[in-house]
Enzyme design. Structure first.
Site, short mmCIF file in Angstrom:
data_model
loop_
_atom_site.label_atom_id
_atom_site.label_comp_id
_atom_site.label_asym_id
_atom_site.label_seq_id
_atom_site.Cartn_x
_atom_site.Cartn_y
_atom_site.Cartn_z
CG ASN A 123 -1.94 -1.08 1.21
OD1 ASN A 123 -1.62 -2.24 0.94
ND2 ASN A 123 -3.17 -0.72 1.51
CD GLU A 172 -4.97 -2.35 -1.61
OE1 GLU A 172 -4.64 -3.55 -1.55
OE2 GLU A 172 -6.10 -1.93 -1.38
CE1 TYR A 210 2.86 -3.48 4.94
CE2 TYR A 210 3.91 -5.39 5.97
CZ TYR A 210 2.79 -4.78 5.42
OH TYR A 210 1.62 -5.47 5.35
N1 RBF Z 1 -11.04 -4.79 -4.35
C1 RBF Z 1 -12.36 -4.73 -4.66
O1 RBF Z 1 -13.17 -4.57 -3.78
N2 RBF Z 1 -12.79 -4.79 -5.95
C2 RBF Z 1 -11.93 -5.00 -6.98
O2 RBF Z 1 -12.38 -5.04 -8.13
C3 RBF Z 1 -10.54 -5.13 -6.69
N3 RBF Z 1 -9.66 -5.40 -7.67
C4 RBF Z 1 -8.33 -5.58 -7.35
C5 RBF Z 1 -7.43 -5.90 -8.35
C6 RBF Z 1 -6.09 -6.09 -8.04
C7 RBF Z 1 -5.13 -6.43 -9.14
C8 RBF Z 1 -5.65 -5.93 -6.71
C9 RBF Z 1 -4.20 -6.10 -6.36
C10 RBF Z 1 -6.55 -5.61 -5.71
C11 RBF Z 1 -7.89 -5.43 -6.00
N4 RBF Z 1 -8.81 -5.09 -5.02
C12 RBF Z 1 -10.13 -5.01 -5.33
C13 RBF Z 1 -8.34 -4.68 -3.70
C14 RBF Z 1 -8.45 -5.72 -2.63
O3 RBF Z 1 -9.74 -5.64 -2.06
C15 RBF Z 1 -7.38 -5.37 -1.57
O4 RBF Z 1 -6.12 -5.56 -2.11
C16 RBF Z 1 -7.53 -6.19 -0.30
O5 RBF Z 1 -8.76 -6.00 0.27
C17 RBF Z 1 -6.42 -5.81 0.70
O6 RBF Z 1 -6.50 -4.46 1.03
MG MG Z 2 -2.01 -4.30 1.21
#
Ligand code: RBF
Ligand code: MG
Length: 319
Positions: A214, A265, A276
């Site tokens: 992050n 992220e 980190y």
């Molecule tokens: N979180 C979502 O709620 N919806 C998404 O469409 C979504 N797409 C992601 C795509 C990628 C490539 C990554 C790395 C993360 C994505 N996330 C998404 C974030 C994910 O919820 C988050 O990394 C975790 O909850 C940890 O914070």
């Molecule tokens: Mg993270």
């Protein structure tokens, strides 16, 4: 990268016996392709008049002082200096922009600062350049003052790229709209968010099997539209030098998991380890899709798998 550009902060810091100068003035936010074309003209004019190729810029951004807020920045101040140094400009004069400077009439700015202090023999600016109190000064004024006071003047037309104006304003808009492809073309490099890797929710690792770094962005930087992007995670100053690694990047609020603050992220491909506490940059090459709210974490995992494939495809098409 060429180095050796001298940075002069304030007119008081100018060398006492100063050489003649060829000068470009502007904010140069992002040091995009239009800026670099302008600087090539500056270098040519500097050569012709045997002047030091000099860029004059203001800090903070004049709009910060005049309107209380400047536009979001395309680069950190440190990166701007690196990028300008790489163009071959020999001297960067950073003028502190305050109320007093904002009140200087454009004719006085030219006579006292450009000629009196900086010994301008040539001035090169973009066609849309405005300066002085109420932004009354423009290229026509510079041209006629140049004739009268003996400095050369050149204004450089704003170029277009794929039907879009090549300007910092348009690059900011493109980034805010998620058009990172155009932004990368305009900048001549992918847009990079500079920042610091902070601890996130930990959910990526625990629940999804996709740990993310992050990024807390440096203050004032332009942030992209929420969505999922293909890009690179670039960490500065690791023991083995700096490393640039492919990454699938999420800019958003993780709606699958309720209401969360905006996070930037990176899932770094082919990397295992702790990121980190590092200074890093996330480069954004292209947008893959909108962020979605999924009914289950399993569905999100499926989507991330597809994003990782899309990231590899997009990045390999570029090199
Ligand atoms: N979180 C979502 O709620 N919806 C998404 O469409 C979504 N797409 C992601 C795509 C990628 C490539 C990554 C790395 C993360 C994505 N996330 C998404 C974030 C994910 O919820 C988050 O990394 C975790 O909850 C940890 O914070
Ligand atoms: Mg993270």
């Amino acid at each position: 990268m060429k180095t050796g550009m001298k940075i002069v902060r304030g007119l008081g810091a100018l060398p006492r016996h100063r050489a003649d100068a060829a000068i470009s003035i502007g904010n140069f936010d992002g040091v995009h392709r239009g800026h670099r074309a302008l600087i090539r003209r500056l270098l040519a004019r500097a050569e012709a008049v045997s002047g030091v190729p000099t860029v004059v810029t203001f800090e903070p951004h004049p709009q910060q002082v005049l309107r209380g807020a400047g536009p979001p920045a395309l680069v950190t101040p440190e990166r701007k200096i690196e990028l300008l140094a790489a163009t071959g400009v020999a001297r960067l004069v950073v003028l502190p922009f305050d109320r007093a400077l904002s009140l200087v009439e454009p004719e006085d700015f030219v006579e006292r600062i450009l000629i009196g202090q900086l010994r301008a023999k040539a001035v090169v600016v973009g066609a849309n350049f405005r300066f002085g109190h109420f932004a009354r000064g423009d290229t026509a004024m510079l041209r006629s003052m140049g004739r009268r006071l003996g400095f050369g003047f050149e204004s450089v037309k704003l170029a277009e790229l794929e039907g879009r104006r090549l300007s910092s304003t348009e690059v900011r808009k493109a980034i805010a709209e998620g058009d990172l492809r155009w932004a990368a073309k305009a900048l001549g490099r992918p847009y990079a968010i500079h920042g610091f890797v902070v601890r996130g929710a930990g959910r990526g690792q625990r629940l999804l099997g996709y740990p993310t770094a992050n990024l807390e962005p440096a203050p004032g930087l332009c942030l992209p539209a929420t969505g999922i992007y293909a890009g690179y995670f670039h960490m500065a100053g690791s023991r083995n030098g700096s490393r640039r690694m492919p990454a699938a990047v999420s800019v958003g609020t993780n709606p699958t998991f309720g209401d969360n603050p905006l996070s930037i992220e990176a899932f770094v491909l082919d990397y295992e380890g702790d990121l980190y506490g590092r200074t890093a940059e996330i480069e954004l090459a292209a947008r893959i899709r909108d962020e979605e709210r999924f009914d289950t974490p399993e569905q999100l995992v499926k989507a991330i798998e597809a994003d990782v494939l899309a990231t590899r495809r997009i990045l390999s098409a570029k090199t």
